[in-house]
Write an enzyme that holds these catalytic residues in place. Structure first.
Site, PDB file in Angstrom:
ATOM      1  N   GLY A   1      -6.523   1.136   0.788  1.00 30.94           N
ATOM      2  CA  GLY A   1      -6.336   0.812   2.252  1.00 30.94           C
ATOM      3  C   GLY A   1      -5.680  -0.509   2.530  1.00 30.94           C
ATOM      4  CB  SER A   2      -3.412  -3.071   0.776  1.00 30.16           C
ATOM      5  OG  SER A   2      -2.272  -2.217   0.307  1.00 30.16           O
TER       6      SER A   2
ATOM      7  CG  MET B   1      -3.709   9.423  -3.282  1.00 26.19           C
ATOM      8  SD  MET B   1      -1.901   8.935  -3.450  1.00 26.19           S
ATOM      9  CE  MET B   1      -1.844   9.603  -5.199  1.00 26.19           C
ATOM     10  NE  ARG B   2      -6.905  17.428   0.813  1.00 27.61           N
ATOM     11  CZ  ARG B   2      -7.279  18.355   0.250  1.00 27.61           C
ATOM     12  NH1 ARG B   2      -8.389  18.171  -0.668  1.00 27.61           N
ATOM     13  NH2 ARG B   2      -7.234  19.576   0.322  1.00 27.61           N
TER      14      ARG B   2
ATOM     15  CG  ASN C   1       4.012   9.338   3.237  1.00 27.33           C
ATOM     16  OD1 ASN C   1       2.644   8.693   3.111  1.00 27.33           O
ATOM     17  ND2 ASN C   1       4.621   9.596   2.449  1.00 27.33           N
TER      18      ASN C   1
ATOM     19  CG  HIS D   1       7.580   7.301  -1.369  1.00 27.87           C
ATOM     20  ND1 HIS D   1       6.888   8.146  -2.111  1.00 27.87           N
ATOM     21  CD2 HIS D   1       8.604   7.020  -2.260  1.00 27.87           C
ATOM     22  CE1 HIS D   1       6.994   8.034  -3.227  1.00 27.87           C
ATOM     23  NE2 HIS D   1       8.174   7.654  -3.468  1.00 27.87           N
TER      24      HIS D   1
ATOM     25  CG  ASP E   1       7.585  11.609  -0.866  1.00 25.30           C
ATOM     26  OD1 ASP E   1       6.809  11.001   0.027  1.00 25.30           O
ATOM     27  OD2 ASP E   1       7.363  11.289  -2.301  1.00 25.30           O
TER      28      ASP E   1
ATOM     29  CD  GLN F   1       9.495  -7.173   1.799  1.00 29.29           C
ATOM     30  OE1 GLN F   1      10.135  -6.959   2.961  1.00 29.29           O
ATOM     31  NE2 GLN F   1       9.214  -8.515   1.387  1.00 29.29           N
TER      32      GLN F   1
HETATM   33  C1  GRF Z   1       1.170   2.434  -1.358  1.00 23.15           C
HETATM   34  O1  GRF Z   1       2.022   1.939  -2.512  1.00 23.15           O
HETATM   35  C2  GRF Z   1       2.065   3.352  -0.551  1.00 23.15           C
HETATM   36  O2  GRF Z   1       3.217   3.352  -0.629  1.00 23.15           O
HETATM   37  C3  GRF Z   1       1.644   4.627  -1.270  1.00 23.15           C
HETATM   38  O3  GRF Z   1       0.369   4.363  -1.707  1.00 23.15           O
HETATM   39  C4  GRF Z   1      -0.211   3.153  -1.754  1.00 23.15           C
HETATM   40  C5  GRF Z   1      -1.297   2.932  -0.935  1.00 23.15           C
HETATM   41  O4  GRF Z   1      -1.860   1.738  -0.925  1.00 23.15           O
HETATM   42  N1  GRF Z   1       1.912   5.778  -0.517  1.00 23.15           N
HETATM   43  P1  GRF Z   1      -2.787   1.263  -0.148  1.00 23.15           P
HETATM   44  O5  GRF Z   1      -4.070   2.207  -0.226  1.00 23.15           O
HETATM   45  O6  GRF Z   1      -2.376   1.069   1.256  1.00 23.15           O
HETATM   46  O7  GRF Z   1      -3.314  -0.242  -0.715  1.00 23.15           O
END
Ligand code: GRF
Length: 214
Positions: A14-15, A96-97, A113, A115, A151, A179
């Site tokens: 969740g960063s 991740m679904r 989203n 990516h 995507d 970024q």
């Molecule tokens: C990130 O690299 C994002 O681009 C991808 O999954 C990762 C999620 O990281 N979709 P976080 O959980 O937000 O730290």
């Protein structure tokens, strides 16, 4: 102006969620997170939300496995949570679904989203590793609207970073993540300001109207 109501979906650390919270605290993003939803009970993103007093909901996929169409049934349950919290824009942040068509249609043009590559290069999993293995000299990240193709939705913002000779998956991912944390809140703010228009597969960004006192 009433602030935009967000629902954030996470599966892991969740960063990106944190960067959105930080931007709201800093005042660069005018929005409110009504709920953070996860398919993983131990997602660190849930903890981050709770630390900021944000409501969290874990929707366990297990009970849905018995149903005729488990994915759709699950997504309907998530949709119910989002709708009941008045969510206007859905933010996928390391969720991740694969979301079903019914879910996407319910929030058409209202779901984003992020990516970790410059789409359309390297869609799917392990985008940073894909970029390294391909020998790309530049990679980056993309914020896009979510459509049914994975995507593939209209691109809102992108940021590029160099791929260095001695990069590993970790070093490149870290450079890209920096970024991600910058452009995701920015894209949400643009949406909140009503400056994004989807035209076909492109997103038009309206210039900001400069305030003048003269
Ligand atoms: C990130 O690299 C994002 O681009 C991808 O999954 C990762 C999620 O990281 N979709 P976080 O959980 O937000 O730290």
């Amino acid at each position: 102006m009433a602030s935009l109501v967000l629902g954030v979906l996470v599966s892991g650390r969740g960063s990106n969620l944190q960067s959105i919270i930080d931007a709201m605290v800093a005042g660069t993003l005018t929005a409110r997170i009504a709920v953070v939803v996860s398919n993983k009970s131990d997602a660190f993103g849930l903890e981050r939300a709770q630390q900021h007093g944000i409501k969290t909901v874990f929707v366990d996929p297990k009970p849905f496995k018995e149903q005729a169409n488990p994915r759709e049934a699950y997504d309907h349950a998530v949709l119910d949570v989002l709708k009941s919290h008045g969510v206007e824009l859905v933010i996928l942040a390391g969720y991740m679904r694969i979301v079903t068509a019914a879910f996407i249609q319910a929030y058409e043009g209202k779901m984003m989203n992020i990516h970790p590559s410059l789409l359309p290069s390297f869609p799917g999993l392990h985008a940073q590793k894909q970029a390294l293995e391909w020998g790309a000299k530049v990679s980056g990240c993309t914020v896009h609207f979510v459509t049914e193709g994975m995507d593939e939705g209209p691109i809102i913002l992108q940021a590029a970073v160099p791929v260095l000779e001695d990069d590993t998956d970790e070093t490149l991912s870290a450079r890209i993540l920096e970024q991600e944390h910058r452009i995701y809140p920015e894209a949400i703010q643009l949406y909140g300001e009503g400056r994004l228009t989807i035209e076909g597969r492109c997103t038009q960004i309206e210039e900001s109207v400069k305030q003048s006192n003269t």
